[in-house]
Design an enzyme around this catalytic site. Structure first.
Site, short mmCIF file in Angstrom:
data_model
loop_
_atom_site.label_atom_id
_atom_site.label_comp_id
_atom_site.label_asym_id
_atom_site.label_seq_id
_atom_site.Cartn_x
_atom_site.Cartn_y
_atom_site.Cartn_z
CE LYS A 1 -3.61 2.48 0.16
NZ LYS A 1 -4.35 3.15 -0.78
CE LYS B 1 -4.04 7.84 6.52
NZ LYS B 1 -3.82 6.29 6.18
P1 NAP Z 1 -12.64 8.81 6.19
O1 NAP Z 1 -13.74 9.16 5.37
O2 NAP Z 1 -11.88 9.94 6.71
O3 NAP Z 1 -13.17 7.88 7.69
C1 NAP Z 1 -12.34 7.84 8.49
C2 NAP Z 1 -13.01 6.60 9.55
O4 NAP Z 1 -12.05 6.37 10.66
C3 NAP Z 1 -14.33 7.13 10.04
O5 NAP Z 1 -15.07 6.05 10.21
C4 NAP Z 1 -13.97 7.68 11.40
O6 NAP Z 1 -14.83 7.87 12.13
C5 NAP Z 1 -12.94 6.82 11.76
N1 NAP Z 1 -12.08 6.98 12.90
C6 NAP Z 1 -11.19 8.07 12.55
N2 NAP Z 1 -10.51 8.53 13.93
C7 NAP Z 1 -11.10 7.71 14.62
C8 NAP Z 1 -10.96 7.35 16.04
N3 NAP Z 1 -9.80 8.11 16.98
N4 NAP Z 1 -11.75 6.42 16.80
C9 NAP Z 1 -12.64 5.77 15.97
N5 NAP Z 1 -12.86 5.86 14.76
C10 NAP Z 1 -12.07 6.91 14.04
O7 NAP Z 1 -11.66 8.02 5.50
P2 NAP Z 1 -11.32 6.74 4.35
O8 NAP Z 1 -11.09 7.93 3.29
O9 NAP Z 1 -12.69 5.93 4.29
O10 NAP Z 1 -10.24 6.09 4.46
C11 NAP Z 1 -10.20 5.11 5.56
C12 NAP Z 1 -8.83 4.40 5.31
O11 NAP Z 1 -8.63 3.87 3.99
C13 NAP Z 1 -7.73 4.97 5.52
O12 NAP Z 1 -6.54 4.55 6.25
C14 NAP Z 1 -7.20 5.80 3.95
O13 NAP Z 1 -5.92 6.19 3.94
C15 NAP Z 1 -7.73 4.78 3.18
N6 NAP Z 1 -7.84 4.61 1.87
C16 NAP Z 1 -8.79 5.66 1.70
C17 NAP Z 1 -8.79 5.88 0.37
C18 NAP Z 1 -9.88 6.90 -0.51
O14 NAP Z 1 -9.82 7.03 -1.55
N7 NAP Z 1 -10.51 7.59 0.30
C19 NAP Z 1 -8.48 4.79 -0.65
C20 NAP Z 1 -7.71 3.91 -0.24
C21 NAP Z 1 -7.28 3.80 1.01
P3 NAP Z 1 -16.00 8.83 12.08
O15 NAP Z 1 -17.15 8.82 11.25
O16 NAP Z 1 -16.48 8.91 13.76
O17 NAP Z 1 -14.95 10.31 12.01
#
Ligand code: NAP
Length: 293
Positions: free
Chosen positions: A172, A240
Site C-alpha cells: 500500500k 499521512k
Molecule cells: P474517512 O472518510 O476519513 O473515514 C475515517 C473513518 O475512521 C471514519 O469511520 C472515522 O469515524 C474513523 N475514525 C477516525 N478517527 C477515529 C478515532 N480516533 N476513533 C474511532 N474511529 C475513528 O476515511 P476513508 O477515506 O474512508 O479512509 C479510510 C482508510 O482507507 C484510511 O486509512 C485511508 O488512508 C484508506 N484509503 C482511502 C482511500 C480513499 O480514496 N478515500 C483509498 C484507499 C485507502 P468518524 O466517522 O466518527 O469520524
C-alpha cells in the site's frame, strides 16, 4: 453458511465496502464512532453494535477501515475496545492504510488474544469501493488469505497476495508513493503550463493523446477544469501515507527524495486547510506557491 462479519469504520471507503459485504449476503454488524453514519447501513439490513467490543462479540471476522493507527488503537484497545472480545476462532482484518512497521507492532499487541490477523489495505478510491472493484493487497498467512478471498471479492475485483504480515501495508505504501508522485506531477505540470500561457484543455488533450496518459489523470481532469476538489481520497490521508512512506524508507535505507518533497507539499496543503479536499487539491498548493494571478 457465510461467516458473521463485524465492520468498524464507515467513512468514504468503509461505508460502501460494508454495503457490498451485506449485498453479497453476509450477516453484518457495523460500528462507527459517529453513530449517524451507521444509519444507511442499518436501513440496508445491518445490525448496529453499541461498541467495538459488542461488535467483536457478535462476529467471526472483524474488519477495520479507519483513518490510521490512532483510530485503530481507539477501536481495538480503547474503552469497550474490540480486542477485549477477540479469541482464537476469529479473524481480524485491518484494511486501513498504515505503515508496515505499525502492522507488525499491532500483530504483536494482538498476539495475546490469539486472533488470526491479516493486513489487507486497498488500492482504489470511492468509486471502485462503491462498485466492488477495489484491489485488495493482502499480507499474512497465505492459506488464510485464500480462505478470505470470497469475502474480499465482495469488496474488490482482485486480491493480490503480498507476502507475510506487514507486506500488504508495504504494498500500500509502494502504490501510494506512486499515486502521490503522479498526482503531484500532474498538478505541477499543469500549473507550469498555466503560467507559461497554455490553455488547460489543450494541456489535458496533450496528456490524453500520448504515452503519458493514465486513467487517474482522466478521472481527476474534471477537478482541474471545475476547480472543485470534492474528496474521493482526502488530501490529509495522502499526507499521512507520505509520512509512513518516508518513515519506512528511513528504516529501509531506501532513497525517496521525491517522497520527502511529497510529504512537505501535502502537509502544506493540510496546513492551508485543504486536508478534507481531494488529493487533486495539491493543485491549490501549486497555485499558492506561484505568483499572484
Ligand atoms: P474517512 O472518510 O476519513 O473515514 C475515517 C473513518 O475512521 C471514519 O469511520 C472515522 O469515524 C474513523 N475514525 C477516525 N478517527 C477515529 C478515532 N480516533 N476513533 C474511532 N474511529 C475513528 O476515511 P476513508 O477515506 O474512508 O479512509 C479510510 C482508510 O482507507 C484510511 O486509512 C485511508 O488512508 C484508506 N484509503 C482511502 C482511500 C480513499 O480514496 N478515500 C483509498 C484507499 C485507502 P468518524 O466517522 O466518527 O469520524
Amino acid at each position: 453458511m457465510k461467516p458473521k462479519i463485524g465492520f468498524m469504520g464507515l467513512g468514504i471507503m468503509g461505508a460502501p465496502m460494508a454495503a457490498n459485504i451485506l449485498k453479497a449476503g453476509y450477516p453484518l454488524t457495523v460500528y462507527n464512532r459517529t453513530a449517524a453514519k451507521a444509519e444507511p447501513l442499518a436501513k440496508l439490513g445491518a445490525q448496529v453494535a453499541a461498541s467495538p467490543k459488542a461488535l467483536a462479540q457478535d462476529a467471526q471476522i472483524i474488519v477495520a477501515m479507519v483513518t490510521g493507527p490512532e483510530a485503530l488503537y481507539e477501536l481495538l484497545f480503547g474503552p469497550e475496545g474490540a480486542a477485549e472480545a477477540f479469541g482464537p476462532e476469529q479473524v481480524f482484518i485491518n484494511m486501513s492504510s498504515v505503515s508496515p512497521s505499525f502492522t507488525l507492532e499491532l500483530g504483536k499487541e494482538l498476539a495475546p488474544t490469539a486472533i488470526r490477523f491479516v493486513d489487507a489495505p486497498v488500492s482504489g478510491t470511492k468509486k471502485p469501493a462503491e462498485d466492488g472493484a477495489l484491489v485488495i493487497l493482502a499480507g499474512g498467512n497465505r492459506q488464510r488469505v485464500q480462505e478470505l478471498e470470497p469475502l474480499f471479492l465482495t469488496m474488490g475485483k482482485k486480491v493480490i497476495y503480498c507476502g507475510k504480515t506487514g507486506q500488504g501495508s508495504m504494498m500500500k505504501m509502494f502504490i501510494n508513493l506512486l499515486l502521490g508522485l503522479m498526482m503531484e506531477g500532474f498538478a505541477e505540470a499543469l500549473n507550469f503550463g498555466r503560467l507559461g500561457g497554455l490553455d488547460l484543455e489543450a494541456m489535458l488533450e496533450t496528456v490524453a493523446s500520448g504515452a503519458m496518459n493514465a486513467p487517474m489523470f482522466q478521472v481527476k481532469a474534471a477537478n482541474f477544469r471545475d476547480q472543485k476538489f470534492q474528496a474521493a481520497f482526502p488530501l490529509k490521508h495522502l499526507a499521512k501515507d507520505a509520512k509512513f512512506v518516508v518513515d519506512t524508507a528511513y528504516e529501509l535505507g531506501a532513497p525517496v527524495p521525491a517522497g520527502q518533497m511529497l510529504l512537505h507539499l501535502y502537509r502544506l496543503g493540510v496546513a492551508q486547510g485543504w486536508g478534507d479536499e481531494d488529493i487533486s487539491a495539491i493543485a491549490k498548493v501549486m497555485e499558492f506557491l506561484s505568483p499572484p494571478k
